[in-house]
Design an enzyme around this catalytic site. Structure first.
Site, PDB file in Angstrom:
ATOM      1  CG  ASP A 152      -1.962   0.774   1.424  1.00 31.18           C
ATOM      2  OD1 ASP A 152      -3.295   0.325   0.338  1.00 31.18           O
ATOM      3  OD2 ASP A 152      -1.629   1.558   2.278  1.00 31.18           O
ATOM      4  CE1 TYR A 263      -4.107   7.739   1.041  1.00 34.07           C
ATOM      5  CE2 TYR A 263      -4.661   7.848   2.729  1.00 34.07           C
ATOM      6  CZ  TYR A 263      -4.444   6.914   1.491  1.00 34.07           C
ATOM      7  OH  TYR A 263      -4.901   5.790   1.348  1.00 34.07           O
ATOM      8  CG  HIS A 319      -5.779  -3.445  -0.432  1.00 33.27           C
ATOM      9  ND1 HIS A 319      -4.966  -3.205  -1.607  1.00 33.27           N
ATOM     10  CD2 HIS A 319      -5.195  -2.595   0.011  1.00 33.27           C
ATOM     11  CE1 HIS A 319      -4.373  -1.579  -1.567  1.00 33.27           C
ATOM     12  NE2 HIS A 319      -4.206  -1.726  -0.371  1.00 33.27           N
TER      13      HIS A 319
END
Length: 355
Positions: A152, A263, A319
């Site tokens: 990730d 982010y 994921h």
């Protein structure tokens, strides 16, 4: 055309951020009306036993003190593991246990996570700093013969490490994140991928994502790992105690802001020079094919940006692949690190670049 294309991207990004933030705000407002203040009470969860019986260490980098867990022989080949969002070192617990008999295993907490320092500014989480953290960690600890494994957000960082500092690592294991250039290709051509990436725009906002993550006894965090859409498929590999470990880490004061700042500064990431886009170390991409966030086409497209790359699709895995199917992940990693014995298993496809 370049100016107008860039302008469109800015407007499009701002519009999506507004839409998703407004939706989240309306949802939280509705929860306040229907469930009252109790919905927003923040709980700090105790540290579970599963986090205690490990070899915890710290190293002082230039600007932060970084926490890591180390297991295995000090003179062994190094397996350095870098977690994603919202995770921490413990997401590599299965690999730490498996490889500690043969490798010097190190799983770090990235800046802003757990007991690693949490700089306060958003710009402190720029990809330049994140890459530099890994470079400094390897050099300060004088690590040699390094296999870098990442998932990730850790993979976003480590793709760059491999491009910019290829001399520091021997091999790269990537879990469920495409090469950045491959991601751009998929994002631009796939409406499905753009829709899957909705959370990136929500997390650009201030305060609201933190409130959403910490409210309602951190049910949003539970949904990520145990929900029917995005969660770990093999639920026995993510126990109640594991869930408590996640809540303990992310319920600490400031425990969510640092990770979310990744982010918030994402679109300020410096461009990668074209001459460095081809990854030189050998690469193994492990990809859970039921990823709710990323299209598996990105894994296959990543091959063209690597000198020597293999892709292993892991069926029935989410994921969170290294936690979801740890036995398979460990076998593939072991074979990859012992190059002579590498081979695909079963019907899982293998791709190899010819650059």
């Amino acid at each position: 055309m370049g100016f107008f294309a860039d302008l469109f991207k800015v407007v499009y990004s701002t519009w999506r951020q507004y839409i998703y933030t407004t939706g989240a705000l309306l949802t939280l407002t509705w929860k306040w009306f229907t469930e009252g203040n109790e919905y927003f009470v923040e709980h700090v969860y105790p540290e579970p036993e599963c986090l205690k019986n490990w070899n915890h260490k710290f190293v002082q980098l230039k600007n932060i003190r970084m926490h890591y867990v180390e297991e295995g022989p000090a003179d062994g080949d190094v397996l350095l593991m870098v977690h994603g969002f919202p995770e921490f070192w413990y997401s590599w617990r299965f690999q730490l246990e498996h490889f500690k008999h043969t490798h010097r295993c190190i799983a770090i907490d990235m800046r802003g996570y757990n007991t690693t320092d949490r700089p306060s500014g958003i710009s402190d989480y720029n990809l330049t700093h994140l890459v530099e953290d890994i470079r400094q960690f390897i050099e300060i600890l004088e690590l040699k013969r390094v296999t870098l494994a990442a998932h990730d957000w850790g993979a976003i960082v480590c793709w760059r490490v491999a491009m910019l500092h290829s001399n520091l690592i021997d091999r790269l294991v990537i879990c469920n994140v495409p090469h950045p250039f491959a991601f751009f290709e998929v994002y631009n051509m796939s409406k499905e991928q753009r829709n899957k990436s909705w959370y990136i725009y929500l997390f650009q906002s201030q305060y609201i994502p933190e409130i959403a993550m910490r409210s309602n006894k951190m049910k949003m965090l539970e949904a990520m790992f145990r929900g029917s859409k995005a969660g770990i498929r093999n639920s026995e590999n993510f126990t109640d105690e594991d869930m408590l470990a996640w809540k303990h880490v992310f319920s600490q004061p400031g425990g969510t802001t640092g990770p979310l700042n990744y982010y918030r500064d994402l679109f300020n990431a410096p461009a990668i020079p074209r001459k460095l886009q081809i990854v030189q170390p050998k690469v193994l991409i492990l990809w859970g094919d039921e990823d709710a966030f990323l299209d598996k086409k990105g894994a296959e497209l990543s091959v063209q940006f690597c000198r020597d790359c293999r892709v292993q699709m892991i069926r029935g895995a989410s994921h969170w692949v290294q936690q979801d199917q740890p036995q398979l992940v460990n076998v593939y990693m072991e074979q990859f690190m012992n190059e002579d014995s590498y081979r695909p298993i079963g019907e899982i496809k293998t791709f190899k670049s010819h650059l």
